[in-house]
Design a protein around this motif. Structure first.
Motif, PDB file in Angstrom:
ATOM      1  N   GLN A  80     -10.769  -6.782  57.174  1.00 34.94           N
ATOM      2  CA  GLN A  80     -10.488  -5.375  57.503  1.00 34.94           C
ATOM      3  C   GLN A  80     -11.002  -4.439  56.411  1.00 34.94           C
ATOM      4  OE1 GLN A  80      -6.284  -5.373  58.098  1.00 34.94           O
ATOM      5  NE2 GLN A  80      -6.397  -6.330  60.113  1.00 34.94           N
ATOM      6  N   ALA A  81     -10.852  -4.837  55.156  1.00 40.91           N
ATOM      7  CA  ALA A  81     -11.332  -4.002  54.051  1.00 40.91           C
ATOM      8  C   ALA A  81     -12.855  -3.888  54.091  1.00 40.91           C
ATOM      9  CB  ALA A  81     -10.869  -4.580  52.717  1.00 40.91           C
ATOM     10  N   LYS A  82     -13.529  -4.996  54.378  1.00 44.31           N
ATOM     11  CA  LYS A  82     -14.993  -4.970  54.462  1.00 44.31           C
ATOM     12  C   LYS A  82     -15.451  -4.054  55.597  1.00 44.31           C
ATOM     13  CE  LYS A  82     -15.946  -9.509  52.468  1.00 44.31           C
ATOM     14  NZ  LYS A  82     -16.388 -10.876  52.729  1.00 44.31           N
ATOM     15  N   GLU A  83     -14.763  -4.131  56.741  1.00 47.05           N
ATOM     16  CA  GLU A  83     -15.124  -3.277  57.871  1.00 47.05           C
ATOM     17  C   GLU A  83     -14.913  -1.806  57.531  1.00 47.05           C
ATOM     18  OE1 GLU A  83     -12.854  -4.647  61.212  1.00 47.05           O
ATOM     19  OE2 GLU A  83     -13.990  -6.505  61.380  1.00 47.05           O
ATOM     20  N   ALA A  84     -13.808  -1.495  56.870  1.00 42.89           N
ATOM     21  CA  ALA A  84     -13.534  -0.106  56.484  1.00 42.89           C
ATOM     22  C   ALA A  84     -14.607   0.404  55.518  1.00 42.89           C
ATOM     23  CB  ALA A  84     -12.145   0.009  55.855  1.00 42.89           C
ATOM     24  N   PHE A  85     -15.002  -0.437  54.576  1.00 44.54           N
ATOM     25  CA  PHE A  85     -16.047  -0.055  53.616  1.00 44.54           C
ATOM     26  C   PHE A  85     -17.363   0.215  54.334  1.00 44.54           C
ATOM     27  CE2 PHE A  85     -19.532  -1.265  50.763  1.00 44.54           C
ATOM     28  CZ  PHE A  85     -19.338  -0.328  49.763  1.00 44.54           C
ATOM     29  N   GLU A  86     -17.726  -0.663  55.262  1.00 41.65           N
ATOM     30  CA  GLU A  86     -18.983  -0.483  56.003  1.00 41.65           C
ATOM     31  C   GLU A  86     -18.944   0.800  56.836  1.00 41.65           C
ATOM     32  OE1 GLU A  86     -21.899  -2.027  55.827  1.00 41.65           O
ATOM     33  OE2 GLU A  86     -21.029  -3.189  54.187  1.00 41.65           O
ATOM     34  N   ASN A  87     -17.811   1.082  57.457  1.00 43.85           N
ATOM     35  CA  ASN A  87     -17.687   2.312  58.255  1.00 43.85           C
ATOM     36  C   ASN A  87     -17.820   3.543  57.361  1.00 43.85           C
ATOM     37  OD1 ASN A  87     -17.329   0.862  60.593  1.00 43.85           O
ATOM     38  ND2 ASN A  87     -15.107   0.970  60.546  1.00 43.85           N
ATOM     39  N   ALA A  88     -17.213   3.508  56.172  1.00 41.75           N
ATOM     40  CA  ALA A  88     -17.314   4.638  55.248  1.00 41.75           C
ATOM     41  C   ALA A  88     -18.754   4.807  54.773  1.00 41.75           C
ATOM     42  CB  ALA A  88     -16.376   4.424  54.062  1.00 41.75           C
ATOM     43  N   ARG A  89     -19.417   3.700  54.504  1.00 39.80           N
ATOM     44  CA  ARG A  89     -20.816   3.766  54.060  1.00 39.80           C
ATOM     45  C   ARG A  89     -21.694   4.368  55.162  1.00 39.80           C
ATOM     46  NH1 ARG A  89     -23.550  -1.568  52.049  1.00 39.80           N
ATOM     47  NH2 ARG A  89     -22.396  -1.068  50.155  1.00 39.80           N
ATOM     48  N   GLU A  90     -21.480   3.945  56.408  1.00 39.10           N
ATOM     49  CA  GLU A  90     -22.267   4.483  57.520  1.00 39.10           C
ATOM     50  C   GLU A  90     -22.023   5.977  57.681  1.00 39.10           C
ATOM     51  OE1 GLU A  90     -21.518   2.254  61.088  1.00 39.10           O
ATOM     52  OE2 GLU A  90     -22.154   0.371  60.173  1.00 39.10           O
ATOM     53  N   ALA A  91     -20.762   6.402  57.539  1.00 45.03           N
ATOM     54  CA  ALA A  91     -20.442   7.828  57.665  1.00 45.03           C
ATOM     55  C   ALA A  91     -21.125   8.632  56.560  1.00 45.03           C
ATOM     56  CB  ALA A  91     -18.935   8.039  57.625  1.00 45.03           C
ATOM     57  N   ALA A  92     -21.105   8.102  55.347  1.00 42.54           N
ATOM     58  CA  ALA A  92     -21.767   8.789  54.229  1.00 42.54           C
ATOM     59  C   ALA A  92     -23.271   8.861  54.465  1.00 42.54           C
ATOM     60  CB  ALA A  92     -21.459   8.076  52.916  1.00 42.54           C
ATOM     61  N   ASP A  93     -23.854   7.778  54.934  1.00 41.60           N
ATOM     62  CA  ASP A  93     -25.294   7.773  55.222  1.00 41.60           C
ATOM     63  C   ASP A  93     -25.641   8.794  56.306  1.00 41.60           C
ATOM     64  OD1 ASP A  93     -25.689   5.823  53.324  1.00 41.60           O
ATOM     65  OD2 ASP A  93     -25.831   4.167  54.769  1.00 41.60           O
ATOM     66  N   ASP A  94     -24.790   8.864  57.346  1.00 39.44           N
ATOM     67  CA  ASP A  94     -25.014   9.848  58.411  1.00 39.44           C
ATOM     68  C   ASP A  94     -24.925  11.268  57.869  1.00 39.44           C
ATOM     69  OD1 ASP A  94     -25.301   7.776  60.189  1.00 39.44           O
ATOM     70  OD2 ASP A  94     -23.297   7.986  61.081  1.00 39.44           O
ATOM     71  N   GLY A  95     -23.975  11.511  56.975  1.00 45.62           N
ATOM     72  CA  GLY A  95     -23.825  12.839  56.378  1.00 45.62           C
ATOM     73  C   GLY A  95     -25.034  13.220  55.546  1.00 45.62           C
ATOM     74  N   VAL A  96     -25.527  12.282  54.752  1.00 42.70           N
ATOM     75  CA  VAL A  96     -26.710  12.551  53.922  1.00 42.70           C
ATOM     76  C   VAL A  96     -27.920  12.825  54.813  1.00 42.70           C
ATOM     77  CG1 VAL A  96     -28.344  11.498  52.304  1.00 42.70           C
ATOM     78  CG2 VAL A  96     -25.887  11.298  51.905  1.00 42.70           C
ATOM     79  N   THR A  97     -28.064  12.048  55.849  1.00 41.96           N
ATOM     80  CA  THR A  97     -29.188  12.243  56.779  1.00 41.96           C
ATOM     81  C   THR A  97     -29.107  13.624  57.430  1.00 41.96           C
ATOM     82  OG1 THR A  97     -29.258   9.872  57.217  1.00 41.96           O
ATOM     83  CG2 THR A  97     -30.330  11.298  58.822  1.00 41.96           C
ATOM     84  N   TYR A  98     -27.898  14.033  57.808  1.00 42.00           N
ATOM     85  CA  TYR A  98     -27.711  15.351  58.434  1.00 42.00           C
ATOM     86  C   TYR A  98     -28.083  16.473  57.470  1.00 42.00           C
ATOM     87  CZ  TYR A  98     -25.352  19.353  60.517  1.00 42.00           C
ATOM     88  OH  TYR A  98     -25.067  20.587  61.031  1.00 42.00           O
ATOM     89  N   VAL A  99     -27.604  16.371  56.220  1.00 37.31           N
ATOM     90  CA  VAL A  99     -27.896  17.413  55.224  1.00 37.31           C
ATOM     91  C   VAL A  99     -29.397  17.472  54.946  1.00 37.31           C
ATOM     92  CG1 VAL A  99     -27.560  18.099  52.810  1.00 37.31           C
ATOM     93  CG2 VAL A  99     -25.606  17.387  54.195  1.00 37.31           C
ATOM     94  N   LYS A 100     -30.053  16.321  54.849  1.00 40.31           N
ATOM     95  CA  LYS A 100     -31.501  16.315  54.615  1.00 40.31           C
ATOM     96  C   LYS A 100     -32.244  17.000  55.760  1.00 40.31           C
ATOM     97  CE  LYS A 100     -31.954  12.221  51.679  1.00 40.31           C
ATOM     98  NZ  LYS A 100     -32.475  10.844  51.608  1.00 40.31           N
TER      99      LYS A 100
END
Length: 133
Positions: A80-100
């Motif tokens: 569960q911790a690994k899944e939560a980390f991956e979801n947070a990483r994907e959200a951060a990546d999506d945010g960076v992509t949006y800002v770019k």
């Protein structure tokens, strides 16, 4: 109820069941001993030895059950911790992509929003850590 709560609940239930088995085996042994008190000393010693062996085996089984339940709970929580980390990483990546993408469209707007956010954070920090007294 989360998966972690269920996992902890399962581990607790397994520990209780194991303790119940130990209690049951010990009670059985005590009953056997009281039943044979009238028998010969050799028979009594054999029965006590057998009862002790059964209680020892039940205790060992209980400990193994508790260990297995704890290991399973730990595996589930790790997953569960690994899944939560991956979801947070994907959200951060999506945010960076949006800002770019927005920066490419209108760099001035992105810089202005970033500066406003920085001023807002600075104001909040100043009010929190400003003069006290």
């Amino acid at each position: 109820m989360t998966d972690t709560d269920r996992t902890i609940e399962d581990a607790t239930r397994a520990a209780r069941e194991a303790a119940d088995r130990v209690t049951s085996a010990t009670t059985e042994t005590a009953e056997n001993i009281s039943d044979i008190v009238s028998g010969t000393a050799a028979e009594t010693a054999d029965t006590v030895t057998d009862g002790a062996a059964e209680a020892k085996e039940a205790a060992a089984d209980a400990v193994e059950d508790m260990r297995a339940a704890a290991a399973e709970a730990m595996d589930k929580m790790t997953t569960q911790a690994k899944e939560a980390f991956e979801n947070a990483r994907e959200a951060a990546d999506d945010g960076v992509t949006y800002v770019k993408a927005k920066y490419r469209e209108n760099p001035t707007l992105v810089i202005a929003v970033g500066a406003a956010a920085l001023v807002g954070v600075a104001a909040v920090l100043k009010s929190l850590f400003g003069r006290r007294g």
